[in-house]
Design a protein around this motif. Sequence first.
Motif, PDB file in Angstrom:
ATOM      1  N   LEU A   1       7.959   3.025  -6.702  1.00 42.56           N
ATOM      2  CA  LEU A   1       6.891   2.027  -6.701  1.00 42.56           C
ATOM      3  C   LEU A   1       7.161   0.935  -7.720  1.00 42.56           C
ATOM      4  O   LEU A   1       7.002  -0.262  -7.426  1.00 42.56           O
TER       5      LEU A   1
ATOM      6  N   TYR B   1       6.780   7.342  -8.570  1.00 40.67           N
ATOM      7  CA  TYR B   1       6.407   6.175  -9.367  1.00 40.67           C
ATOM      8  C   TYR B   1       7.591   5.267  -9.649  1.00 40.67           C
ATOM      9  O   TYR B   1       7.444   4.033  -9.742  1.00 40.67           O
TER      10      TYR B   1
ATOM     11  N   ARG C   1       0.854  -1.179   0.000  1.00 41.12           N
ATOM     12  CA  ARG C   1       0.000   0.000   0.000  1.00 41.12           C
ATOM     13  C   ARG C   1       0.896   1.238   0.000  1.00 41.12           C
ATOM     14  O   ARG C   1       1.751   1.369   0.877  1.00 41.12           O
ATOM     15  N   THR C   2       0.685   2.125  -0.957  1.00 37.58           N
ATOM     16  CA  THR C   2       1.512   3.321  -1.041  1.00 37.58           C
ATOM     17  C   THR C   2       0.650   4.555  -1.260  1.00 37.58           C
ATOM     18  O   THR C   2      -0.438   4.475  -1.834  1.00 37.58           O
TER      19      THR C   2
ATOM     20  N   THR D   1      -2.419   1.731  -4.406  1.00 41.45           N
ATOM     21  CA  THR D   1      -1.538   2.848  -4.698  1.00 41.45           C
ATOM     22  C   THR D   1      -2.341   4.106  -4.982  1.00 41.45           C
ATOM     23  O   THR D   1      -3.302   4.073  -5.752  1.00 41.45           O
TER      24      THR D   1
END
Length: 503
Positions: free
Chosen positions: A321, A318, A312-313, A337
């Motif tokens: 991620l 990016y 979970r971000t 996200t």
Amino acid sequence: MMLQLNVDILFLIFEELKNDTKSFYSYLLVNKTWCIMTVPILWRDPNIISLSDEAKRKLFDVIFLHLSKESRDILKSRGISNLFSETYQHPLFNYISFWKHLDLFFIEGLIFQGNIKGSNIFIIKNEIMKLFIKGSNIFIIKNEIMKLFINENTRFIHLYIAQNFNYKVHSIPGAEHCLSGLESFSCRSCVDQSILEGLSSICKSIKRLKFFVESFNVNINFGIIKLIEAQKNLNEVHLFNYSVTKSFEGLIEKSLIKHADTIQYLRIRSAPVTKFLSYLVNLSSLEIEFMDPWNNLNNFENFSVPNLKILRTKQVPYNILVNLIENTKGYLTEINTFYNFSYEIVNIELIIQAIYKNCLNLKYLLFSSNNSNSIIPEFETLLIKCQFLNELILLIHDHNDYAFSWDKLFIVLAKSSPISLLRFKFYSISMFNLKDIALFFYNWKNRNPMTLGICNNNSYFNKRSKNKPLEDLCEKYKLKGIIKKYIIEYTKLVDYKDFTAFN
């Protein structure tokens, strides 16, 4: 034997229904057996529901009735005698002995304030308010109440220590018995260091730790370091407002490395100052929320999370991620996200590609995107490759003149969704038109019925509208068996968690 079996079955049923507090109150009145079984469950955590000022007054009264004769004599000797009536007697149950979640902020709120969320109204009976003006009387009453909770007759599994709390709970007789079984602990960095050091010698079984670091507190609290290092099976760690001094952060991270074998869940709100994440090889759930856009991200380079299942971000660059997803080993089943797209440039296509190349076992996806239509072909590939996906949440930020092609996305969803994907939630500011979603429903025929959530604050779908066109459309396709269940929200989305709260 049959009676015992019935009681055991009732206990299992009550455990399943324990969150339904409204119904639980009625169970108290059924008979003596039901009352005896439900009272301990109701009193595990009296702070679990929001209490009115009147309810807090009554709760304080109940707590006060537990005071021993010795405590009452101590209060009376200090001139605090009008708290007691001539008919004073102990409650039928020792309610405090049933408490398992001790929130010292809540307890102090019962003593000093009517509303622990900000009101300055005393909740103590009017006739005794004047007694609390004198600091000595406050301390005496607080001292006697604390002895009700910390003793040989109570045993807590969760402890939350209030901000600037300086009461030596670890020194109260019975504290070792009362607190040695703690499984969950929360506190702030401004808590007296000696209290945390004292607890580190008592509490060894904490599994879940929440630590709040105040930005104004720049001193290193070595007590929390000792408490972390003392644990034998630390499993879940939450670090909030975690950006103060690098030396303090570094010490916390080094103390967590010592629990690399046991930590499976980690939540952080700042980029790490060391490479401690690389040591947490057994992480199964990772939640990252960057509060500061100028974080130093060097310690995220080549970071591998081989056993990660949940990611979970929020506002994570990016490229970081993408790197995280690529360094998993195919076990990810949930990706959540979120971006608000206010400042940063986010390459959504690269994120989607990283997902369908590395997450073939994905079951849950919450995905936020700008209104670039170039994501739709990549998204279709994701649907084709991720055949275990069963819940999809899309947040499209289409708030400028270039509108997102919801019609094309709905065609892709109806055409390429795996058979397991039956739960959808959509959020948009400008929102799709009825014709687009009607086509989505129509093309969903011959599939299992979907569960649908829609959230927007567009005036066209105003909740007070007489026609309620969106509800009417959903109801129509519910009758046709296309939709199993739907919910529509019209309030403005504040955070992605507001939307995931839909069931």
